[in-house]
Write a protein that holds these residues in place. Structure first.
Motif, PDB file in Angstrom:
ATOM      1  N   GLY B  36      41.144 111.740  41.117  1.00 51.88           N
ATOM      2  CA  GLY B  36      42.222 110.810  41.644  1.00 51.88           C
ATOM      3  C   GLY B  36      42.284 109.863  40.718  1.00 51.88           C
ATOM      4  N   GLU B  37      41.409 109.140  39.974  1.00 55.40           N
ATOM      5  CA  GLU B  37      41.462 108.206  39.040  1.00 55.40           C
ATOM      6  C   GLU B  37      42.091 108.979  37.852  1.00 55.40           C
ATOM      7  OE1 GLU B  37      37.256 105.725  39.572  1.00 55.40           O
ATOM      8  OE2 GLU B  37      37.289 107.581  38.483  1.00 55.40           O
ATOM      9  N   PHE B  38      41.851 110.071  37.391  1.00 50.08           N
ATOM     10  CA  PHE B  38      42.357 110.823  36.272  1.00 50.08           C
ATOM     11  C   PHE B  38      43.753 111.001  36.424  1.00 50.08           C
ATOM     12  CE2 PHE B  38      41.932 114.683  33.150  1.00 50.08           C
ATOM     13  CZ  PHE B  38      42.163 113.812  32.178  1.00 50.08           C
ATOM     14  N   THR B  45      49.785 114.824  39.061  1.00 45.69           N
ATOM     15  CA  THR B  45      49.001 114.771  40.432  1.00 45.69           C
ATOM     16  C   THR B  45      47.924 115.550  40.303  1.00 45.69           C
ATOM     17  OG1 THR B  45      50.005 116.839  41.249  1.00 45.69           O
ATOM     18  CG2 THR B  45      51.254 115.127  41.837  1.00 45.69           C
ATOM     19  N   ALA B  46      46.725 114.931  41.103  1.00 43.72           N
ATOM     20  CA  ALA B  46      45.385 115.624  41.075  1.00 43.72           C
ATOM     21  C   ALA B  46      45.483 117.308  41.202  1.00 43.72           C
ATOM     22  CB  ALA B  46      44.468 115.106  42.091  1.00 43.72           C
ATOM     23  N   GLN B  61      33.737 118.854  39.930  1.00 40.83           N
ATOM     24  CA  GLN B  61      32.821 119.252  40.888  1.00 40.83           C
ATOM     25  C   GLN B  61      33.339 118.591  42.115  1.00 40.83           C
ATOM     26  OE1 GLN B  61      29.052 118.897  38.188  1.00 40.83           O
ATOM     27  NE2 GLN B  61      28.338 119.608  40.267  1.00 40.83           N
ATOM     28  N   GLN B  62      33.061 118.986  43.231  1.00 43.44           N
ATOM     29  CA  GLN B  62      33.754 118.346  44.652  1.00 43.44           C
ATOM     30  C   GLN B  62      32.725 117.171  44.696  1.00 43.44           C
ATOM     31  OE1 GLN B  62      35.996 120.003  46.511  1.00 43.44           O
ATOM     32  NE2 GLN B  62      36.199 118.242  47.536  1.00 43.44           N
ATOM     33  N   GLY B  63      33.465 115.971  44.814  1.00 38.68           N
ATOM     34  CA  GLY B  63      32.422 114.874  45.193  1.00 38.68           C
ATOM     35  C   GLY B  63      32.052 114.318  43.872  1.00 38.68           C
ATOM     36  N   TYR B  64      32.013 114.772  42.519  1.00 33.88           N
ATOM     37  CA  TYR B  64      31.767 114.211  41.291  1.00 33.88           C
ATOM     38  C   TYR B  64      33.007 113.769  40.443  1.00 33.88           C
ATOM     39  CZ  TYR B  64      29.444 113.902  36.928  1.00 33.88           C
ATOM     40  OH  TYR B  64      28.927 113.404  35.701  1.00 33.88           O
ATOM     41  N   GLY B  65      34.091 114.876  40.486  1.00 31.01           N
ATOM     42  CA  GLY B  65      35.045 114.399  39.660  1.00 31.01           C
ATOM     43  C   GLY B  65      34.704 115.240  38.357  1.00 31.01           C
TER      44      GLY B  65
END
Lengths: 210, 210
Positions: B36-38, B45-46, B61-65
């Protein structure tokens, strides 16, 4: 012409390429081109071309294709290059002079008013009869001449301060060649030429062909 | 890494930009970044980012980015800029010298072996300690040195003949700055920097903001 704002950036990036190919066709004396031939020439699908141009009302005719001269002119109007722009160039080393020569030799409608630099040894020189002025004079010059576009061809470290001066001086667009991301107000158009993006795409293609 | 050839040109054009932003994040000491930040940072879009990177196996990675350092390095490997390239520059006027300076100052892994020009008054000069040689010596030089990449910074009229010499001399890629479409064999990678495309996108944005 429909509202400019809603058209995606990807479409806008393709429009100058359409116009460039149409200019070449015009030079070859072509009157019209089918969407299929145009597709083959430019490397986008015919449906992509139709979709892109439909953003602006569409220009093709079933069974006829596109009128080369008319579509070339219409895209020029959409891009806004049917009018004149005044330019100042900030950074007058090799890159600034190269861009000045490029605009002088290959672009119509863009006139370079002045160039600026901090280096005493090049201040006062002329490039295609345009004088290189002292960077210290930029603020006053902008106030007096109100150029449309500022080109930034400084090194990375000076680019943001050049951008600040240009936006404070009221330019409407910045063409940035410095390898740095600039902060400019939303009211100022910013177009970056990222040489590294292009060079690194080249190395990708080069390796994919080996 | 999956097969290079099947990935669309649009994805390849975005990869260097991803890497550029990751390099900036690295410089700021960031270890990881959420998709999202990226997305907010880079303006895609993500889902677009995920889709692009999935072409090469995906890296988040899910939940890590994303791990900034690792993704930066991986994209560099995909683009092929983890290895070294030798370069010759054909056309050593302001533009050729500007590109030479750009590579010298901002790119790692690319070494300029020699520059070429037809103008007697600049032959023999040095740019960052690289000599400007006579264009007549290009064929023999290519045969002896086998550079990877040829940069074309001549005017429009000389560009195709420069490209012919470079491809006959075995370069694997051409970085073309001349405002002309070149014909090169399919085995040679070609990347064009079309300054007009960028300038005309700027005028579009400029007008859309008024």
């Amino acid at each position: 012409m429909k509202d400019h704002i809603k058209v995606s950036k990807a479409v806008i990036k393709r429009l100058p390429k359409y116009r460039r190919y149409l200019e070449e066709l015009k030079g070859q004396g072509a009157d019209r081109i089918s969407s299929g031939e145009f597709s083959k020439l430019i490397g986008y699908t015919a449906s992509q071309i139709r979709q892109d141009l439909n953003n602006f009302g569409g220009f093709g005719q079933q069974g006829y294709g596109y009128n080369v001269e008319s579509l070339h002119r219409q895209i020029g109007i959409i891009l806004g290059i049917d009018r004149a722009y005044s330019i100042v160039i900030v950074g007058s080393g090799n890159l600034g002079q190269a861009i000045a020569n490029y605009i002088h030799n290959y672009e119509t409608g863009f006139s370079i008013l002045a160039m600026f630099d901090v280096k005493p040894e090049i201040i006062g020189r002329r490039v295609n009869n345009v004088e290189i002025l002292n960077f210290d004079a930029l603020d006053a010059y902008l106030k007096a001449q109100l150029p449309d576009i500022g080109v930034i061809t400084t090194g990375a470290t000076s680019a943001q301060s050049a951008a600040n001066k240009l936006t404070a001086g009221g330019v409407k667009g910045i063409w940035n060649f410095a390898p740095v991301d600039l902060n400019v107000p939303d009211s100022v158009a910013l177009e970056n030429v990222h040489l590294s993006d292009s060079l690194h795409a080249l190395t990708y293609y080069l390796n994919s062909l080996q």
